[in-house]
Motif scaffolding. Structure first.
Motif, short mmCIF file in Angstrom:
data_model
loop_
_atom_site.label_atom_id
_atom_site.label_comp_id
_atom_site.label_asym_id
_atom_site.label_seq_id
_atom_site.Cartn_x
_atom_site.Cartn_y
_atom_site.Cartn_z
N ASP A 58 5.73 92.90 71.85
CA ASP A 58 6.45 91.92 72.64
C ASP A 58 7.15 92.63 73.79
N ILE A 59 7.48 91.86 74.84
CA ILE A 59 8.24 92.38 75.98
C ILE A 59 9.29 91.35 76.37
N ALA A 60 10.37 91.81 77.01
CA ALA A 60 11.43 90.93 77.48
C ALA A 60 12.30 91.68 78.47
N ASP A 158 23.92 80.77 62.97
CA ASP A 158 24.95 79.76 63.21
C ASP A 158 24.32 78.38 63.39
N ASP A 159 24.60 77.72 64.52
CA ASP A 159 24.09 76.37 64.73
C ASP A 159 22.79 76.35 65.53
N HIS A 160 22.00 77.41 65.43
CA HIS A 160 20.72 77.50 66.11
C HIS A 160 19.58 77.65 65.10
N ALA A 161 18.37 77.33 65.54
CA ALA A 161 17.15 77.59 64.78
C ALA A 161 16.24 78.45 65.64
N LEU A 162 15.49 79.33 65.01
CA LEU A 162 14.59 80.23 65.72
C LEU A 162 13.14 79.82 65.46
N PHE A 163 12.39 79.56 66.55
CA PHE A 163 10.98 79.19 66.45
C PHE A 163 10.14 80.37 66.94
N LEU A 164 9.19 80.80 66.11
CA LEU A 164 8.34 81.95 66.43
C LEU A 164 6.88 81.55 66.36
N SER A 165 6.11 82.01 67.34
CA SER A 165 4.67 81.78 67.35
C SER A 165 4.02 82.99 68.01
N THR A 166 2.71 83.06 68.03
CA THR A 166 2.02 84.19 68.63
C THR A 166 2.44 84.33 70.08
N ASN A 167 3.01 85.49 70.44
CA ASN A 167 3.45 85.79 71.80
C ASN A 167 4.51 84.82 72.32
N HIS A 191 1.78 82.41 62.81
CA HIS A 191 1.16 83.60 63.41
C HIS A 191 -0.24 83.74 62.84
N LEU A 192 -1.16 84.29 63.66
CA LEU A 192 -2.54 84.45 63.20
C LEU A 192 -2.65 85.36 61.99
N ASN A 193 -1.70 86.27 61.83
CA ASN A 193 -1.77 87.21 60.73
C ASN A 193 -1.24 86.66 59.42
#
Length: 258
Positions: A58-60, A158-167, A191-193
Motif C-alpha cells: 500500500d502507499i499513502a 471509537d465512533d468510526h468503522a474501518l472498511f478494507l478492500s483490495t487496494n 480481499h482476494l486472499n
C-alpha cells in the motif's frame, strides 16, 4: 489532465494524490511493478520508478511525504523538484516492522491510510498462538523526532468503522442512530486472499448467490479468549474460475453521507 507523455502510464494497482488533483501542487503516486510519481501540470516526462521494483502492499501521503508499505518495512520518501521540473524521490526513513508485536504468521494483507492528521496501518496476521486464528490489528505511526518514527497499537476505533478492500481503505464516522447494521469500532474487510473455497466454509452466513454459481459469504471473526482486539467481519465469495480475473474482486460502495 495529464500531459501526453504522462498519460503513457504502465499498469497500476493503486493511485493516490498528495492533495486535490485540480491543484498544480498535486503529486500523483502509483504502484506498478515498483513505484512511480508525477506532478500535475508538468509537461516533462517525469515518471520515476524504484530500481528495486519492490512490491508495495500500500502507499499513502502523510505529513508531506510519500509512505510505501513493504513486507518488512515502511519506507518514507521525500519528493523534491529540480530546476528542469523533474521530480526527485529520495528515501528519508525506513521503519522496520520488527518493532511490531510478534506474530506467528501473516497472510500479507496490510493497509496504510490517513484518518484526519493521523497515519494508521491495519495488518492481518496470526498475532497469538491461541486457537490459531488470523485477525487485524491497527497501529498508528508516531513521529518521535524528525527522522524517527514508531508504531503504537490502536485498541479502539471509537465512533468510526474501518472498511478494507483490495487496494482500498476507508475510515468512516458511524452516528449512534445509524441504521443498516453497521457497527462502530468495527472492521469490515474483503480481499482476494481470503478463504473462498467451499471446503473451508464453516458456519458462515450465506448472503446471496452471484453469477457463475458463486455464493457470497459473511464471516464474523470469533472471539479469542484472553485476547483483546477490534471486532471484525469478513466477506468473500466462492469462485469456480481463475481468481485473478478482475470480476473475482469485491468492493465497498459507501453512501455520500458516510
Amino acid at each position: 489532465p495529464l500531459s501526453a507523455k504522462q498519460r503513457a502510464t504502465p499498469y497500476m494497482d493503486k493511485l493516490v494524490c498528495s492533495e486535490r488533483p485540480t491543484s498544480n501542487r498535486c503529486i500523483i503516486a502509483v504502484t506498478t511493478a515498483g513505484l512511480a510519481v508525477c506532478k500535475v501540470g508538468c509537461r516533462n516526462h517525469n515518471w520515476w520508478r524504484s530500481r528495486e521494483r519492490n512490491h508495495y502492499y500500500d502507499i499513502a501521503f502523510y505529513d508531506g511525504k510519500l509512505c510505501g508499505l513493504l513486507r518488512r518495512s515502511l519506507q518514507i520518501y521525500t519528493i523534491s523538484m529540480t530546476k528542469n521540473s523533474d521530480l526527485v524521490v529520495s528515501i528519508t526513513y525506513e521503519l522496520d516492522m520488527n518493532q511490531l508485536p510478534k506474530c506467528v504468521g501473516s497472510d500479507d494483507v496490510s493497509y496504510i491510510f490517513k484518518h484526519g492528521d493521523r497515519m494508521l496501518m491495519a495488518k492481518r496476521a496470526q498475532w497469538t498462538t491461541v486457537q490459531n486464528r488470523l485477525f487485524f490489528k491497527v497501529f498508528e505511526l508516531i513521529k518521535n523526532t524528525r527522522y524517527d518514527y514508531s508504531w503504537v497499537e490502536v485498541t479502539t476505533l471509537d465512533d468510526h468503522a474501518l472498511f478494507l478492500s483490495t487496494n482500498c481503505s476507508k475510515m468512516v464516522y458511524v452516528p449512534a442512530d445509524r441504521r443498516g447494521g453497521v457497527e462502530r469500532n468495527h472492521i469490515y474487510y474483503n480481499h482476494l486472499n481470503l478463504p473462498g473455497d467451499t471446503n473451508r466454509i464453516c458456519n458462515d452466513v450465506q448472503l446471496m448467490k452471484c453469477h457463475y454459481s458463486e455464493h457470497l459469504y459473511c464471516r464474523k471473526d470469533k472471539k479469542i479468549n484472553g485476547v483483546g482486539r477490534i471486532k471484525s467481519t469478513g466477506y468473500y465469495r466462492t469462485s469456480n474460475y481463475n481468481i485473478t480475473n478482475d470480476s473475482a474482486g469485491l468492493m465497498w460502495l459507501l453512501p455520500p453521507e458516510f
